[in-house]
Structure formats: C-alpha cells, structure tokens
Write a protein that holds these residues in place. Structure first.
Motif, short mmCIF file in Angstrom:
data_model
loop_
_atom_site.label_atom_id
_atom_site.label_comp_id
_atom_site.label_asym_id
_atom_site.label_seq_id
_atom_site.Cartn_x
_atom_site.Cartn_y
_atom_site.Cartn_z
N LEU A 310 38.21 42.36 41.54
CA LEU A 310 37.76 41.58 40.40
C LEU A 310 36.46 40.84 40.71
O LEU A 310 35.56 40.75 39.88
CB LEU A 310 38.85 40.60 39.98
CG LEU A 310 40.10 41.21 39.34
CD1 LEU A 310 41.19 40.18 39.22
CD2 LEU A 310 39.75 41.78 37.97
N THR A 311 36.39 40.30 41.91
CA THR A 311 35.17 39.57 42.28
C THR A 311 33.97 40.50 42.33
O THR A 311 32.89 40.16 41.85
CB THR A 311 35.38 38.87 43.64
OG1 THR A 311 36.54 38.04 43.58
CG2 THR A 311 34.17 38.01 43.97
N ALA A 312 34.18 41.67 42.89
CA ALA A 312 33.08 42.63 43.01
C ALA A 312 32.61 43.10 41.64
O ALA A 312 31.42 43.36 41.44
CB ALA A 312 33.52 43.81 43.86
N SER A 313 33.53 43.20 40.70
CA SER A 313 33.16 43.68 39.36
C SER A 313 32.70 42.54 38.46
O SER A 313 32.38 42.78 37.29
CB SER A 313 34.35 44.40 38.72
OG SER A 313 35.45 43.50 38.56
N GLY A 314 32.69 41.29 38.96
CA GLY A 314 32.23 40.17 38.16
C GLY A 314 33.27 39.56 37.24
O GLY A 314 32.93 38.72 36.41
N ASN A 315 34.50 39.95 37.39
CA ASN A 315 35.57 39.38 36.57
C ASN A 315 36.17 38.19 37.31
O ASN A 315 37.29 38.23 37.81
CB ASN A 315 36.63 40.45 36.29
CG ASN A 315 37.47 40.12 35.08
OD1 ASN A 315 37.59 38.96 34.73
ND2 ASN A 315 38.03 41.13 34.45
N PHE A 316 35.43 37.11 37.35
CA PHE A 316 35.79 35.98 38.18
C PHE A 316 36.99 35.22 37.63
O PHE A 316 37.79 34.68 38.40
CB PHE A 316 34.60 35.04 38.31
CG PHE A 316 33.38 35.70 38.90
CD1 PHE A 316 33.31 36.00 40.26
CD2 PHE A 316 32.31 36.05 38.10
CE1 PHE A 316 32.19 36.60 40.79
CE2 PHE A 316 31.18 36.66 38.63
CZ PHE A 316 31.12 36.94 39.98
N GLU A 317 37.10 35.11 36.32
CA GLU A 317 38.22 34.37 35.74
C GLU A 317 39.55 34.99 36.14
O GLU A 317 40.50 34.29 36.52
CB GLU A 317 38.09 34.32 34.21
CG GLU A 317 36.89 33.55 33.69
CD GLU A 317 37.07 32.05 33.84
OE1 GLU A 317 38.21 31.62 34.17
OE2 GLU A 317 36.10 31.31 33.66
N GLU A 318 39.65 36.32 36.05
CA GLU A 318 40.88 37.00 36.45
C GLU A 318 41.14 36.84 37.95
O GLU A 318 42.28 36.67 38.38
CB GLU A 318 40.79 38.49 36.09
CG GLU A 318 40.92 38.79 34.62
CD GLU A 318 42.29 38.45 34.08
OE1 GLU A 318 43.26 38.49 34.85
OE2 GLU A 318 42.38 38.10 32.89
#
Length: 1000
Positions: A310-318
C-alpha cells in the motif's frame, strides 16, 4: 486491484460429487455433498511432516486429501452447516437441523420441529438457535447437555429468506423487506425494502451491527434497524454471500470473489476470479470458497507485506489503517511503520499542495521539527550543536529528493523569497506567493501544536537548573547559563531548550511572513525561547517595533528596549516616520515599560525617566512613588542630571504624598525655592525696582512651604536672607524658631501690615490649642499688644538681635509663658487670668490707685524719645480677639488715658463671658455640695444597720457559737465571726503576703 490482501490457493480438486456445503474444523475441511455424505479432508502433508504446525487449528496452504467419508450423514443434500467451536458441535441444516459431537460426529440432537426449515442463525454467546420454517420463526435454547429446549414460536408474514441475531432481536429478510423481530414478544418492525431483484441478505458484523443488502449496496444499521451512517458499501453486483474478516468484507459472486475494505469509502481492494464459485465461508485464518467439485483457500497476505504494498502504491490511508491491526507484541514495529508511512504521506501531500494535511501527518509521525523546517528555506534557524541533518532523521528509502536548507540566509519580507521572475510571469509570481503563504500557515499550525510539549520540557529543565543552583550543586556550570527570561546570546547547553529556541524562532518568522504581527507580539509576551540575535535583525528590518520591544523585554535587554522606545517617541514627535505606516509611540509608553523595573533596576529607571520627566512630570513622579524608589536617590539623581526639574519633583511628591517626604528633602525643596527667589531679588535690585510687596510664583511657593512644612532648617535659611529685604520670609523663619516678638515686629514695623501680624498670631494660637499648657503660646496677642504700645522698645537694636540670633543658633529669646511678669513702678507683679473664676482675685488697689504698665512704658519711651503708641491697632486687636486675650493683663498694659468708651467692644463681651462663667461655676459648686450631702446621708443609713445575735449564731471561720463573745460583721451584713478569729485571719493574710514578696 489496489494490492493483494489474499493469496488464492487450490486446496483440493476433483471431488467425486458436487459440493453443497462446506465448513472447516481446525485444520480439516468438511464437505457436504449432494449424495448426503460428509467428506472430511486433511492436509496431504500432515502424515509425512512430523514437524508441529505453527497453528494446529488453522487451515494450511497445502493440498488436501480425503481422510474419511461419512456416508448417509443426511438423507437429503445439506443446505448449510456450521462448526460451533466453543461447544465442539457441528450444526447442519438439511431436511431438519441436527447437532453432532466433534470430532467423532456423534449425533447429539435432531430438532424435528425444524423439518422444512430453510434458514437459521446461531447465537453462540447465549446458546440460542433461531430458524425459519414456512411462515414461522422458532427459537430454541441449548441446555448445555444433549438437548435443546423450545423457547418461542412466532408467526411472520411470509417465508424468511435470510436471518441473523442482532443482540436480543432477530433481523429477518422476508420477501423484499427487512424486519426486526422482538425475540421476547414477537413484535415486528419494518426497516426498509431489499430491492426489486436481489433477495434479502443479512450479514452480522463482529460489533453487533448489521449489513443489509439492497441490490448491490450494503447498508449499515444498528441492532434496532436504525441507519448508522450515510456511507454505503457498494459491490459490483448483488452478492450471494458476504463474510466479514477484519478489516475486509468478502463477497461471493458467480464468477469471482470481491474483497473490500471496511473503512469509508469501502474501496475495492482485490478481485479473485473463480468461475463457478458456489459456497463461501470463513475459518480461523482463511476464507474457503467451494466450487462445484473443488475448493480454494483465500489466505491473508501478512499485514507487513500489505503495508509495504500500500505504501509503495501511494495508498497511505489504507496502510495506516492496517498498521493499527498489528499485534500488541509488535508495538515497536508498528510505531516505526506508522512513522514511516506518515512521513511519506506527508511528503506526498506537501508536493500536491495539501499543506495542512501534510503537517498533520508530520505531527503524527513524531518527526523532529527540524526535519519539517528543512522544507522552508525562508526560515532562519539558530545554529545549534544538537540538530541532526534532515536525511539522518528517518530512513525510509524514499524516492523523493533529499531536502536541504540553509541557515545563514535571511529576509525580512515574503517578497524576497519569490524566485527571480520576469515581468511577464506576474501570474506565476502571484501563484507562488499564495502557495508560500499557504505553506507557512500550515507550518504555523504544526509548530503551535508541537510547542506546548517542547516548551514545557524546556521550562522543566530550566526549573531543575535553578533548583540545583540554589543548593549549590551546579555552581560552576550555572555561571555559564542564563535563566528562561534572560537568555540573550549565551549558549544553552540543553537539548530541550535548543529545540524550543528553534521552534519559537521559526514560529515567529512564520507569523511575521504571513502578516500576523499581533500574534507575534502575543508569542513574545509569554514564555518564549526565540533566538534574540536572529529575531532582532528580522524584527528591525521589518519595522515590527512592538514585537521587537517584547523580544527585548523577554530577554531582559531593557536598555536596548528603552533606547529603541525613546527613538520611536522622538520620531513620533517630529513626524519623521518611515515611508510605511508604523505604530506611534508616546512618552507614556516609556513610563509603562519602566514600571516593572523599579524594584529590580532603579538606576536604569532613573536614567531613562529623565527623558520623559519634562513632558510627563506627574506620571513620572507617580512612577517613582509606585515603584518605591527611595526619594533621596531620586532627588540626588535629579540634582545631578536634571536640576531644573528637582523642585518640580519635590513639590509634586509633597502634594501627592505629604507624609512620605523626609525632612532632608523638605529642606532641599525650600532651599531651591529660596535660591530662585534670591536670584529674582538680585535682578530687581540691580534694576532698582524691588518692591517688598511684589510676589512672584516662586516666592508664593516659598512662603507657602515655609508655613506648611517643618522639615527644613530655619537657621540655615535665615543666614541666606538679605538684611534689607524679604521681611515676610524672615518673619516666617523667626516664627519657626519661636522668636514671635521679632517676627511680629517685622510684620508691624518693617512690612507695616497689621493684618499679617494678626494672621500670624492666629496661626500660633490655633497651633497651641492642642498643646499642653506649659508649651502653649496663649499670650501671643499680648506680645503684639506690647509691640503696638511700645514701638521704640521693640525696634530697639532690632537688626543686632537678629544678627546675634543667626550667629548663635543655641541662644534664643526666652519664650513667653502663660503668666508673664511685667516690670512696673511697684516692682514685679504677677497677673492672674480673669477667665478662671477659681483663681480670680479682685484688688481695688491694683486697678484704681496703681499706675498701669502702659504708663511706665510710655514714660520710658518718652524718655528715650520714641514714637507714639499705635492705639488704633491696639483697640482693633482687643475688639477682634477679646476671647483669646487675658483681660487683666491687657488692661494693665494699656495707658491710663485710654478712654473707657473705646474699650467697650473689648470689655463688653469679656465681662459678659466672665459673669456667665461665674454663674456656671456657682451652679457647679452647689451641685457638688448637694451630692456631698447625699453621700453623707447614705453613709449614715449604712451605719444604722442592726445585727441580731441569737444562741444559734455561728462563727463563719471556726464554726463555733458566738455566745456573748466579741464579734465582727463583714460588709455584706450577714457573715458573723469572732473578733479573735477575724484578727487571726488578718494576721495570717499579712504573713502570707510578706512571704510571697520575699520569694519574688
């Protein structure tokens, strides 16, 4: 697909018969087949692998093989089944509901009333089972043994297609409607419709709430059917089955499985394509999907791996939401991951213009403030020894470029931070300015939230150092430290205070760059750690003088502050201001600044108060008084630096606080007045226009001071007076020396103003009213009479007497007593007061045959060739002050030729008063004689008391009968004693008193 939350793994293939129901028990799979058999599968490596599994009750990500088959498990195909782990039971629904003991599948109970049931729900907490059959809903309770007890049976409008326990109630999906059934009384309440196409679907959440399907939408409701939130979970189509495995909801569709997050807005996380999927259930560690003849296991990807994805894909909230699901034993790992994600997310938001949100995540990451400040090249920070490089603060393996900042460049306005743009790029410049303003506003909020804890820690360190210094534990080190309010440029060997200095310095600059000057002033008014050197330069360049003054004040740089304030006051007076408007400053601002310094630095207060003493004398003197600055110190300072204001200070101080000025200062003030009067006299004398009756303002002040105050030295002042002028001042000084005759002579013969002489006598008489008789000056009017009656005698050797008096301060003329002796032809005669009736003696010879003292004085004056007496003034004095003059003495002073008719204004009221006093004293004498007679009468009555002695009368001391013995009676008239006993008791009392005196 956002990321892989589950890994799909095929557990078994080629099941001989179609799978109608599926459940897991520990690490085993239970398959209900269409032929009524129950097939049990285990991991294919369970027999060969001797190593113990990590979790023996969890499904394994391995191929499964058939362990055994239970033929004839049910007469009809299973509709569904459920393992009740807490009770070690297997619940199955076929033609009826049956319970089997696990693991040997022994039949425990079969609920025959459930024949034809199509749906059920089990409440594991209470052991309640509810099922629907046709248009009935039945509730049974497990009795803890091998049986079930029917509890309730309710009728419902139509066939129930889906149901679930929700607390004490049951949620039913009937036809196209959802209803809440009260399990106690059977009451039904409608919730909402389930849609026109998809059948109703009730899904229980672990929290006790429900998800109700409405076509392809999942609606959240509470246990009473009330909507919980406006957001909905939206599937791609209406799901057949939904299971919950936090933090995801997994839905079964004919050709796929959808996985969605349970966080708003419930995004799609992953889609797993499984054509022909028919059944969906969850186990302890996985989700099991049954196709027609095969089974797939959906195993969760480890949270750490999901977070990385998730962090790598920019989905920080998840990613942050998953961090909260990490187990408690991984608290340090969780904190590290959360901090890393917050920082990456903050950079992402910052780069995309979401500055406030970025600062919120920087705040949540607990990153050092210097790391955030490295994003702001316009902020100048103090150079410290404990600030790490920004890239050393966190190790995130970021792809973002490393940030660096300079700590030496500084500017005083936001405009200087703009890039060098061409004139054609004005729009770009405005946009950049707006962006810079927004970034600074976000920084201000970030620093304000961080400030409380950092400043509190710095203040605590300062308090600890003060305590250590007080007890002497850090005497050497304290010499190189300063207190919180006096930091200046001295290095602070404290990490907390260094951080506080960085924060406050940056916050002040951000406030100024965004135009919040008032907020900057408020920051400096409180406890702050702003770097004095950097902030001074910034505030001075930006003309933020109010804030600069507060900076000086907070760092105890009072001299710099007062110098600046004086400069601003002068500029305000001359209107020589800067091009841009700045705040105007008045002299009162200097006084307000000086007030708190009176107790700590009085010399600084005196130095700068001289700058405003002339323009604000009253306020400045109030400053001296309220600040408790010693008056002698103020006077000496004024005498040296502002002698022209010394008198003004002393007179204002005397007017504001008459009792607070010492005798020394009173003498100083009178000397100042006298010096000015003498200078004025010299000028007029040189011009030969001096007039004794001329009064300048200073001379009026001098005369008033000579009369009203008494702290000066009259002898010293008398020496300074010229011999031929300033007679009124000389008279006042002689009066202070009790030389009343000389003073009155000046008024009468030098000034020729009898009214002044009379006023002088009035003052002396009124001042002596409250004095003892020995010190009174009641005959002051007689002295004035003598001066009027014998001018030559009083003026004889006048100047010589004053000269002798000044040269010999200890020698003084004897004071006039209340019974003065006057020399006449008949020798010395003592004059008695006519007002005292008790002492009044009338002698015809004294009043008729003897010559008056006035005649003798007249003869002496004639012999010496003196001038005539001032009879008119004498008569006027007697008529105006008859009540204050001793009549007998006054008459003896008058000459014999004085006409009695002229004395009527004096003798008339005097005799009237004397006769009235005589009558009053006569009445008083009669009253006292009457009182005396009354007392004697009472005494005689008391002596007539009768005491009756009988044969039974007893002595109160020896308790024996009195008989015929001599007795005594106590004053109360009832206590009787023998006279001998009374005498002995008195002797004993005398002896005891003597012994007590000896002991003392």
């Amino acid at each position: 697909m956002v990321h892989s939350a589950y890994d799909s793994f095929q557990l078994l293939t080629d099941c001989p018969t179609k799978i109608d129901a599926i459940e897991s028990y520990g690490s085993k799979l239970l398959l209900g087949c269409s032929d009524g058999s129950l097939r049990i599968y285990v991991s294919d490596s369970s027999g060969a692998d001797r190593s113990p599994p990590s979790d023996p009750h969890a499904l394994r990500k391995e191929p499964y093989a058939l362990e055994r088959t239970v033929a004839g498990f049910s007469k009809k195909p299973l509709i569904s089944m459920e393992v009740l782990e807490s009770r070690e039971l297997l619940l199955s629904l076929s033609e009826s509901i049956a319970f089997h003991r696990l693991p040997n599948l022994e039949t425990i109970a079969v609920i025959t009333k459930a024949k034809g049931a199509n749906v059920y729900s089990w409440d594991d907490r209470r052991g309640f089972l509810c099922f629907a059959r046709q248009k009935r809903v039945c509730i049974f309770r497990h009795d803890g043994g091998r049986g079930f007890v029917e509890v309730k049976d309710f009728g419902v409008p139509d066939t129930v297609k889906s149901m679930s326990w929700c607390g004490e109630n049951i949620c039913l999906g009937i036809r196209k409607e959802y209803m809440i059934l009260n399990a106690t009384n059977g009451a039904l309440s409608e919730v909402f419709s389930s849609g026109k196409i998809a059948p109703p679907l009730v899904v229980a959440l672990p929290s006790g709430e429900l998800i109700l399907g409405k076509e392809n939408i999942g609606v959240f409701v509470d246990q009473n059917g009330k909507l919980l939130q406006a957001d909905r979970i939206c599937w791609s189509e209406a799901p057949a089955v939904v299971v919950i495995q936090k933090p995801y909801a997994i839905a079964l569709f004919p050709r796929r499985v959808e996985i969605r997050s349970l966080r708003v807005p419930y995004p799609l996380i992953q889609t797993i394509v499984l054509p022909g999927a028919r059944r969906l259930t969850k186990s302890n560690n996985a989700v099991v999907v049954a196709l027609e003849k095969s089974v797939y296991g959906l195993f969760p990807v480890p949270l750490g791996a999901q977070i990385v994805q998730l962090t790598a894909s920019g989905n920080f909230e998840e990613a942050l939401a998953l961090c909260k699901l990490l187990p408690p034993e991984d608290a340090s790992l969780r904190a590290a991951k959360e901090g890393s994600i917050h920082i990456r997310y903050a950079h992402y938001l910052f780069d995309n213009g979401c500055y406030e949100e970025a600062m919120e995540h920087f705040l949540a990451s607990q990153v050092d403030i210097t790391y955030v400040l490295s994003l702001y090249q316009s902020i100048v920070l103090p150079k410290t020894t404990a600030v790490p490089e920004p890239e050393k603060l966190v190790d995130l393996s970021l792809d973002a470029p490393q940030l660096s900042r300079g700590s030496s460049g500084m500017s005083d306005d936001l405009e200087t931070f703009l890039p060098q743009l061409a004139e054609s790029d004005e729009n770009s410049a405005l946009e950049y300015k707006k962006m810079s303003h927004n970034t600074l506003m976000a920084l201000i909020k970030f620093l304000q939230k961080k400030r409380y804890s950092i400043v509190e820690k710095a203040a605590a360190e300062g308090t600890e150092e003060v305590v250590l210094d007080a007890v002497g534990d850090s005497f050497t080190s304290s010499r190189f430290k300063k207190s919180n309010k006096g930091r200046g440029n001295v290095p602070i060997n404290s990490a907390a205070r260094e951080m506080a200095a960085i924060l406050d310095t940056a916050l002040l600059q951000a406030l100024l760059l965004t135009g919040q000057s008032s907020a900057a002033v408020e920051l400096l008014k409180g406890l702050n750690y702003c770097d004095a050197k950097i902030c001074e330069e910034i505030l001075h360049k930006g003309h933020h003088y109010a804030a600069l003054l507060e900076l000086y004040r907070s760092n105890s740089m009072h001299r710099e502050a007062l110098t600046l304030l004086h400069q601003l006051v002068e500029e305000s007076k001359s209107n020589q201001l800067q091009a841009e408007p700045i705040q105007k400053f008045s002299p009162e601002a200097i006084i307000e600044y000086l007030k708190p310094l009176c107790g700590t630095d009085p010399m600084l207060v005196l130095e700068f108060s001289m700058l405003v003493l002339e323009s604000c004398p009253t306020q400045t003197i109030e400053l001296f008084l309220s600040g408790n600055i010693p008056a002698d110190l103020v006077n000496s300072y004024l005498k040296q630096h502002a002698p022209n204001m010394q008198g003004r200070y002393l007179e204002l101080m005397l007017a504001m606080n008459e009792n607070g000025i010492s005798g020394n200062l009173q003498n100083e003030m009178v000397q100042i007045y006298l010096s000015e009067v003498l200078e004025w006299y010299s000028e007029l004398s040189a011009q030969q226009i001096w007039d004794e009756k001329a009064y300048s303002p200073t001379r009026k002040k001098l005369l008033s001071a000579l009369e009203s105050i008494s702290g000066y030295s009259p002898e010293a002042l008398l020496k300074r007076l010229p011999p031929d002028a300033l007679f009124e001042e000389r008279a006042s000084l002689l009066g202070k020396m009790n030389q009343h005759e000389l003073a009155l002579s000046l008024y009468v013969h030098k000034l020729n103003v009898p009214e002044l002489a009379l006023a002088y006598c009035d003052r002396v008489y009124e001042s002596s009213v409250h004095q003892p008789p020995a010190k009174s000056s009641g005959n002051i009017y007689l002295t004035l009479l003598q001066i009027y009656l014998n001018p030559q005698k009083t003026t004889k050797n006048f100047e010589k007497r004053i000269t002798n008096l000044v040269s010999s301060p200890n020698a003084s003329i004897p004071k006039i007593s209340s019974a003065t002796s006057f020399k006449g032809r008949g020798g010395r005669k003592k004059i008695a007061s006519i007002e005292g009736a008790e002492d009044m003696r009338i002698s015809p010879s004294n009043t008729d045959s003897s010559r008056s003292d006035g005649d003798a004085d007249a003869e002496e004056s004639n012999e010496e060739g003196g001038s005539s007496i001032m009879l008119d003034q004498v008569l006027d004095l007697l008529s105006r002050r008859w009540d204050r003059i001793n009549g007998a003495q006054a008459l003896r002073l008058l000459p014999r030729e004085t006409k009695l008719q002229n004395l009527l204004p004096f003798l008339g009221p005097l005799l009237k008063k004397s006769s009235e006093a005589y009558r009053n004293f006569s009445v008083i004498k009669s009253l006292r004689q009457s009182e005396n007679l009354q007392v004697k009468d009472e005494l005689y009555n008391q002596r007539k008391a009768v005491v009756k002695i009988s044969s039974d009368s007893m002595c109160s001391l020896c308790n024996k009968k009195l008989g015929t013995s001599v007795f005594a009676v106590y004053p109360n008239g009832t206590t009787l004693v023998h006279f001998v006993c009374f005498r002995d008791s008195q002797s004993m009392k005398a002896v005891s008193k003597v012994s007590q005196l000896r002991k003392r």
